[in-house]
Motif scaffolding. Structure first.
Motif, PDB file in Angstrom:
ATOM      1  N   ILE A 119     -34.710 -31.432 -33.485  1.00 18.24           N
ATOM      2  CA  ILE A 119     -34.636 -30.132 -32.820  1.00 18.24           C
ATOM      3  C   ILE A 119     -35.906 -29.326 -33.151  1.00 18.24           C
ATOM      4  CG2 ILE A 119     -33.368 -29.014 -34.712  1.00 18.24           C
ATOM      5  CD1 ILE A 119     -32.792 -28.414 -30.951  1.00 18.24           C
ATOM      6  N   ALA A 120     -36.442 -28.644 -32.168  1.00 20.28           N
ATOM      7  CA  ALA A 120     -37.656 -27.841 -32.371  1.00 20.28           C
ATOM      8  C   ALA A 120     -37.337 -26.616 -33.233  1.00 20.28           C
ATOM      9  CB  ALA A 120     -38.202 -27.395 -31.021  1.00 20.28           C
ATOM     10  N   PRO A 121     -38.307 -26.155 -34.040  1.00 20.02           N
ATOM     11  CA  PRO A 121     -38.050 -24.983 -34.901  1.00 20.02           C
ATOM     12  C   PRO A 121     -37.774 -23.709 -34.102  1.00 20.02           C
ATOM     13  CG  PRO A 121     -40.362 -25.610 -34.981  1.00 20.02           C
ATOM     14  CD  PRO A 121     -39.647 -26.696 -34.226  1.00 20.02           C
ATOM     15  N   HIS A 122     -38.213 -23.669 -32.852  1.00 22.28           N
ATOM     16  CA  HIS A 122     -37.913 -22.496 -32.022  1.00 22.28           C
ATOM     17  C   HIS A 122     -36.423 -22.377 -31.755  1.00 22.28           C
ATOM     18  CE1 HIS A 122     -41.679 -24.487 -31.146  1.00 22.28           C
ATOM     19  NE2 HIS A 122     -42.209 -23.316 -30.892  1.00 22.28           N
ATOM     20  N   LEU A 123     -35.744 -23.530 -31.720  1.00 21.33           N
ATOM     21  CA  LEU A 123     -34.316 -23.517 -31.391  1.00 21.33           C
ATOM     22  C   LEU A 123     -33.445 -23.471 -32.643  1.00 21.33           C
ATOM     23  CD1 LEU A 123     -34.364 -26.144 -28.498  1.00 21.33           C
ATOM     24  CD2 LEU A 123     -34.434 -23.658 -28.341  1.00 21.33           C
ATOM     25  N   ASP A 124     -34.015 -23.886 -33.765  1.00 26.59           N
ATOM     26  CA  ASP A 124     -33.285 -23.799 -35.039  1.00 26.59           C
ATOM     27  C   ASP A 124     -34.297 -23.413 -36.113  1.00 26.59           C
ATOM     28  OD1 ASP A 124     -31.968 -24.040 -37.414  1.00 26.59           O
ATOM     29  OD2 ASP A 124     -31.203 -26.066 -37.047  1.00 26.59           O
ATOM     30  N   ARG A 125     -34.328 -22.098 -36.424  1.00 28.73           N
ATOM     31  CA  ARG A 125     -35.339 -21.580 -37.356  1.00 28.73           C
ATOM     32  C   ARG A 125     -35.154 -22.110 -38.777  1.00 28.73           C
ATOM     33  NH1 ARG A 125     -39.506 -19.535 -34.440  1.00 28.73           N
ATOM     34  NH2 ARG A 125     -38.638 -18.601 -32.564  1.00 28.73           N
ATOM     35  N   SER A 126     -34.046 -22.734 -39.068  1.00 30.22           N
ATOM     36  CA  SER A 126     -33.767 -23.167 -40.445  1.00 30.22           C
ATOM     37  C   SER A 126     -34.279 -24.573 -40.752  1.00 30.22           C
ATOM     38  CB  SER A 126     -32.258 -23.124 -40.708  1.00 30.22           C
ATOM     39  OG  SER A 126     -31.619 -24.197 -40.027  1.00 30.22           O
ATOM     40  N   VAL A 127     -34.778 -25.313 -39.741  1.00 30.04           N
ATOM     41  CA  VAL A 127     -35.010 -26.751 -39.972  1.00 30.04           C
ATOM     42  C   VAL A 127     -36.026 -27.054 -41.071  1.00 30.04           C
ATOM     43  CG1 VAL A 127     -34.275 -27.657 -37.754  1.00 30.04           C
ATOM     44  CG2 VAL A 127     -36.629 -26.867 -38.043  1.00 30.04           C
ATOM     45  N   ASN A 128     -36.967 -26.156 -41.293  1.00 31.12           N
ATOM     46  CA  ASN A 128     -37.948 -26.446 -42.343  1.00 31.12           C
ATOM     47  C   ASN A 128     -37.465 -26.041 -43.730  1.00 31.12           C
ATOM     48  OD1 ASN A 128     -39.930 -27.705 -40.834  1.00 31.12           O
ATOM     49  ND2 ASN A 128     -40.758 -25.747 -40.120  1.00 31.12           N
ATOM     50  N   ASP A 129     -36.365 -25.313 -43.789  1.00 27.49           N
ATOM     51  CA  ASP A 129     -35.815 -24.903 -45.092  1.00 27.49           C
ATOM     52  C   ASP A 129     -34.660 -25.791 -45.514  1.00 27.49           C
ATOM     53  OD1 ASP A 129     -37.587 -22.738 -45.184  1.00 27.49           O
ATOM     54  OD2 ASP A 129     -36.280 -21.630 -43.824  1.00 27.49           O
ATOM     55  N   GLN A 130     -33.763 -26.051 -44.569  1.00 21.21           N
ATOM     56  CA  GLN A 130     -32.645 -26.925 -44.902  1.00 21.21           C
ATOM     57  C   GLN A 130     -32.297 -27.761 -43.686  1.00 21.21           C
ATOM     58  OE1 GLN A 130     -29.272 -24.495 -46.031  1.00 21.21           O
ATOM     59  NE2 GLN A 130     -30.278 -22.689 -45.266  1.00 21.21           N
ATOM     60  N   LEU A 131     -32.757 -28.971 -43.717  1.00 23.05           N
ATOM     61  CA  LEU A 131     -32.510 -29.890 -42.617  1.00 23.05           C
ATOM     62  C   LEU A 131     -31.131 -30.513 -42.815  1.00 23.05           C
ATOM     63  CD1 LEU A 131     -33.482 -31.456 -40.120  1.00 23.05           C
ATOM     64  CD2 LEU A 131     -34.470 -33.135 -41.674  1.00 23.05           C
TER      65      LEU A 131
END
Ligand code: ZN
Length: 417
Positions: free
Chosen positions: A145-157
């Motif tokens: 999922i792109a970070p624009h659609l899920d802002r949390s992906v780089n913190d907690q995948l």
């Protein structure tokens, strides 16, 4: 073979072995080229000579010396790698996409499979009972999922194994098994059974400014299968029977007819003994004079997480295979077998480095304790150091695979220094 030839040969071996079934077939093919002949399980045992036996994704090879052998020198490894296995009824349609339903096989590093093209590899059983090996091009991808659609992906995948790991393979309503059948030139309805696994198709590569690193899929544990095979083929005739045992299903606990908990190796040893005319006591005496080297990849120190290693045991790349030690016998190495390993490394002119876990970090295991428990043979656990173990693309040093092969050749030859 010089180190760069050895590495190129390992790359070719990994590429030819996208699944455990392919790995067993590739080992068999190379053994056949070297003069080993196939022993079928349902046929009378061949006395003497050099043979191999394939059972599903496992292969066992052995060479019997002409004059009365004393015991067995066995190298054990495994052919399987963690990833995903195609479900029985795998094709699903969602929002204009065709997706493949897959089960998680073993303990893959899940995030390493995201945004990575892969194919399917394994075996298909057709209506007439034929087993066909098949390996597809890079048809699949698990899109992140792109970070624009899920802002949390780089913190907690967070990856839900059922929901987030379905690869896409087509637009519209596709049929992945029909595509596999098409590759084989058969109709979809002719497929009665299948064991098809995810297989990274990207070629292995030498990287690093000084060309010191080797990046590849399936180094755990094709690095050991390849080294065992190369060691066997490079070894001198000895007064013991040389055995290479490459099991399937290590990544899921080894409990299968082709896994190390099954009877495969014991069956082969007993049938060799029978063909030599040994009685039960002679067989037990041979086991008492035998050794197992259980070879499986281990962990190099990770520069971003050095605290996860024991501070006094931080293995580096290109410093030789690991001698793996664990007080709780997750590895089989003990004093006498560790000494034997040092002797063969000395004879081969190969460095080796001890590995032991940080007490606060749980230790993995290998096939070693399983074969030792079944057969009672003195055993040692070794293997080359990796970074990113269980990633879709792991990394080792360019020198270590060749070091391991040379040490295993010395072990097979019985040349202890
Ligand atoms: Zn392994």
């Amino acid at each position: 073979m010089n180190p760069s030839q050895h590495l190129a040969d390992l790359a070719a071996f990994v590429t030819a072995s996208p699944s455990s079934y392919h790995a067993a077939a590739e080992v068999a093919r190379r053994l056949g080229e070297a003069g080993f002949t196939e022993q079928r399980e349902d046929e009378p045992w061949r006395a003497g000579g050099a043979h191999y036996l394939v059972r599903d994704g496992a292969v066992v090879a052995w060479r019997v010396p002409d004059a009365g052998p004393s015991g067995f020198h066995i190298v054990g490894a495994h052919t399987d790698s963690p990833g995903f296995k195609l479900k029985p009824d795998p094709s699903a349609y969602a929002y204009g996409w065709s997706q493949a339903a897959m089960e998680v096989y073993g303990g893959p590093l899940l995030n390493s499979w995201l945004d990575r093209e892969f194919g399917l590899a394994g075996r298909v059983i057709t209506r007439d009972g034929a087993v066909r090996l098949v390996s597809t091009p890079a048809w699949l991808r698990i899109p992140q999922i792109a970070p624009h659609l899920d802002r949390s992906v780089n913190d907690q995948l967070h990856l839900d194994k059922q929901v987030h790991l379905k690869p896409v393979f087509a637009l519209g309503a596709g049929d992945i098994l029909a595509a596999v059948a098409g590759l084989l030139g058969i109709h979809r309805d002719e497929i009665d059974g299948h064991d098809l696994f995810s297989a990274v198709t990207e070629a292995p590569a030498v990287i690093g400014v000084a060309g010191e690193f080797f990046a590849s899929a399936r180094l755990d544990n094709l690095s050991s299968v390849h080294a065992g095979l190369a060691g066997l083929l490079a070894s001198e005739p000895a007064d013991h029977i040389q055995v290479l045992a490459c099991f399937d299903h290590e990544e899921i606990g080894s409990g299968s007819r082709s896994g190390a908990q099954g009877p495969l190796l014991e069956t082969v040893l007993r049938r060799i003994a029978g063909s030599l005319g040994w009685d039960a006591d002679r067989y037990e005496r041979a086991l008492a004079r035998s050794f197992v080297v259980s070879a499986d990849a281990g962990h190099a120190v990770h520069p971003n997480y050095p605290q996860l290693h024991d501070p006094d045991h931080r293995p580096s790349l290109n410093a030789g295979p690991l001698l793996k030690v664990n007080a709780n016998q997750r590895y089989t190495s003990e004093g006498p077998s560790s000494a034997l390993w040092l002797q063969v490394c000395r004879a081969a002119g190969v460095p080796t480095q001890p590995f032991v876990s940080n007490n606060a970090v749980p230790c993995g295991s290998t096939i070693g304790p399983l074969t030792a428990t079944r057969l009672g043979i003195t055993s040692v656990d070794v293997g080359i150091p990796l970074l990113s173990m269980h990633s879709a693309r792991e990394m080792c040093g360019t020198a270590d695979p060749g070091y391991l092969a040379r040490a295993l050749a010395a072990f097979y030859s019985g040349t202890e220094g």
